[in-house]
Motif scaffolding. Structure first.
Motif, PDB file in Angstrom:
ATOM      1  N   ASN B 366      -6.601   9.185   6.527  1.00 31.22           N
ATOM      2  CA  ASN B 366      -6.086   7.833   6.238  1.00 31.22           C
ATOM      3  C   ASN B 366      -4.948   7.484   7.194  1.00 31.22           C
ATOM      4  N   SER B 374      -2.424   8.807   2.548  1.00 31.97           N
ATOM      5  CA  SER B 374      -2.855   8.521   1.180  1.00 31.97           C
ATOM      6  C   SER B 374      -2.091   9.485   0.274  1.00 31.97           C
ATOM      7  N   GLU B 375      -2.101   9.204  -1.031  1.00 24.58           N
ATOM      8  CA  GLU B 375      -1.338  10.086  -1.921  1.00 24.58           C
ATOM      9  C   GLU B 375      -1.854  11.520  -1.881  1.00 24.58           C
ATOM     10  N   SER B 483       1.712   1.304   2.485  1.00 25.19           N
ATOM     11  CA  SER B 483       0.973   0.276   3.223  1.00 25.19           C
ATOM     12  C   SER B 483       1.747  -1.027   3.295  1.00 25.19           C
TER      13      SER B 483
END
Lengths: 107, 526
Positions: B366, B374-375, B483
């Protein structure tokens, strides 16, 4: 939006020379002594520096370091001056360049 | 005609470093530069450098430029400005143009440190005023204090494109998007994350179809490309912009070397046509050396080292030092250089897709596609730990040569170890005191201090913040995720500014406890 930065988060307040006047196609404009002519023009909203010889296409600042020669103009009567690396002086006469000489297209 | 031991072309990081080194050994050195001011591109580089202490890590580029200049001045090195070198001959003669005058200089050795020039790509409308190089942006905002435009599209996601996008945001411009024909972000993930959390979207596998406008740029259309870089119909996206910034790589300016008859090669990994040289930067013509980007595109830190290596080798060749002295110096510089050439972005990895980190962790995809972790990707890196009390969270997921965070922590909470590209790990046994030195020391702005329990239901996040206006204690606004999306309300608890932080302010916001691992940026309510 004001084009000149009043303050920068890392660099602080920009250091500028004294305010001077110059002419751009006969119009009186203001800039700071010692900054590139192109910067003073940009601050005044001028985008087009010249028109190309064959196609009459507009050109302006491109590399800003004196390499590409896209930003050349007529300065104090002399054509092909790279405005991005030529320091502004009081009373300079800056003109849009048509082609590669100091003459307009139809002459 | 005055004779010089060493004549250097280019007063950038490599030219100056070489001049300093050679001058220390007693060589009579002269440096030519076509620009009005020395320093090359260093004075436009306002971000903190990567590397380790000996690479001047966490010092901003323009400060390194000032240091080099001061050293050169103190050594009495002659630097000739507004002097374009237009000729180099094999017998070490330079032809220099100063104004309308042509002068000749002779010397016993020559170092070419002319650096690189920007690459360009063509698209419809690319000659319109308002289409500029990324370097032009930097020159305008960082040297002359003027915004290149109000709304900018950046083409190119290499480090230059990413760093300049961030600088555009710092100058108060809006960056509408970063586009790149490559399917992956080319530069450091941490640089991409800095702009992603400000809300800048990435369009990978996209390039410019058309710059719009009659006399100057008024808009741009980008479109997706397939694996053969052909436009896919129907994927066009339009943006209203007044500026298109092009950052599609650099090419060595090696013309002088070619002119002197040095053996050249076309080497895509080095960015274009480069001279073939030995380990000291000596070309096939004895006494003609090169250093920095002209020998292969890297960055300013390695340019300084290759400059020093060449300076020492020249001193040896001219008999100012012994071979033993040269070799000792070389091995020291060589190890500093190889440190910089390691990791995922090492020259030999250019263009390669890397599946796993050195630690064996899956690559954060990502991060490569959207510019942020991303997490799940964040959870699996060693710098990302959970703790109710205040602790550093290090969102550094790529092996890059950089380690200031390890030295910054007075409590030794952060560990990289002796291998400079290792991912920083947080030692949960050691107690964080919340000083924030790690946050300010991270050149990639990837470290946050997180406190999961500040008061009932709320925690805090401390982040690096380099924008104006600086928020004030008590301000209310929003926490944004990686983001840039607003995800919660946030209150500014503290804004710390200190000389040791070097203009990286530490902003502490209060957010709901379940947001402390998500909120990574603050936007004020207005």
């Amino acid at each position: 939006m004001e084009k000149r930065l009043q303050e920068h988060p890392v660099l602080g307040k920009p250091e500028k020379g004294k305010k001077v006047t110059f002419t751009y196609d006969g119009k009186e404009l203001e800039g700071y002594e010692g900054e590139p002519i192109a910067v003073a023009l940009k601050a005044c909203g001028v985008m087009v520096h010249r028109y190309t010889k064959k196609e009459h296409q507009p050109r302006g600042i491109f590399c800003a370091i004196g390499r590409c020669t896209d930003c050349v103009m007529i300065v104090d009567g002399k054509p092909n001056i790279r405005t991005c690396v030529t320091p502004l002086k009081a009373g300079m006469k800056i003109q849009t360049q048509y082609g590669v000489s100091d003459k307009p297209f139809n002459s | 005609m005055k004779r010089y031991d060493l004549m250097i072309v280019g007063a950038g990081p490599s030219g100056l470093s070489s001049a300093i080194e050679a001058s220390k050994y007693g060589l009579n050195v002269i440096v030519f530069d076509e620009n009005e001011k020395p320093g090359g591109q260093l004075f436009k580089q306002i971000h903190k450098f990567f590397g380790s202490k000996e690479h001047k890590a966490k010092i901003r580029g323009f400060v390194i430029g000032q240091q080099l200049l001061e050293e050169a001045v103190s050594l009495g090195i002659e630097v000739v400005l507004n002097a374009t070198v237009i000729g180099l001959y094999p017998d070490k003669e330079l032809v220099v143009k100063k104004g309308d005058e042509i002068q000749h200089y002779k010397g016993d050795s020559v170092l070419i440190a002319t650096g690189a020039s920007e690459n360009m790509i063509n698209f419809e409308g690319w000659t319109l005023p308002g289409v500029i190089g990324a370097g032009a942006s930097q020159t305008m905002m960082n040297l002359h204090g003027i915004r290149p435009g109000e709304r900018v599209l950046m083409l190119g996601s290499g480090n230059v494109g990413l760093v300049v996008s961030y600088q555009l945001l710092q100058a108060g411009c809006e960056v509408v998007a970063v586009a790149d024909a490559s399917p992956r972000i080319g530069g450091y993930g941490v640089h991409a994350s800095k702009i992603a959390r400000c809300g800048v979207p990435f369009y990978l596998s996209h390039t410019i179809k058309k710059a719009e406008g009659t006399d100057h740029v008024t808009g741009v259309t980008i479109a997706e490309v397939d694996s053969r870089f052909q436009f896919i119909e129907g994927t066009e996206k339009h943006f209203d912009v007044d500026t298109i910034c092009v950052a599609v790589g650099l090419a060595p300016m090696s013309q002088l070397l070619k002119m002197a008859g040095c053996k050249m090669e076309d080497n895509p990994k080095k960015g274009g046509q480069v001279p073939i040289c030995n380990q000291y930067g000596e070309t096939s013509v004895k006494g003609i050396f090169c250093a920095g980007d002209v020998a292969g595109i890297e960055e300013a830190s390695s340019a300084m080292i290759t400059g020093r290596i060449a300076g020492t080798a020249i001193a040896c060749e001219l008999g100012f030092i012994t071979e033993q002295e040269r070799d000792e110096n070389y091995s020291k510089n060589k190890s500093a250089l190889s440190e910089l050439r390691q990791g995922m972005f090492a020259p030999e990895n250019r263009g390669k897709q890397i599946e796993k980190t050195e630690e064996g962790i899956d690559t954060a995809t990502n991060l490569l596609k959207n510019g942020f972790l991303s997490e799940n990707e964040a959870e699996r890196i060693p710098g990302f730990t959970h703790n109710k009390k205040i602790h550093p969270v290090i969102e550094c997921a790529q092996n890059i040569p950089c380690n200031p965070c390890q030295d910054a922590c007075p409590k030794h909470c952060i560990r990289i170890g002796s291998h400079i590209t290792a991912l920083p790990a947080v030692d949960t046994e050691k107690e964080c005191i919340g000083c924030g030195l790690c946050v300010a020391s991270c050149s990639g702005q990837a470290i946050f201090l997180v406190q999961e329990e500040y008061e009932e239901g709320f925690g805090t996040v401390t982040m690096p913040y380099e924008f104006l206006p600086l928020p004030k204690k008590g301000d209310k606004g929003f926490g944004c995720d990686r983001s840039g999306k607003k995800i919660c309300e946030a209150e500014v608890l503290q804004v710390r500014t200190a000389p040791a932080f070097d203009h990286t302010n530490l902003l502490t916001i209060k957010v709901p406890s379940d947001m402390v691992m998500k909120a990574r940026f603050y936007k004020s309510a207005e």
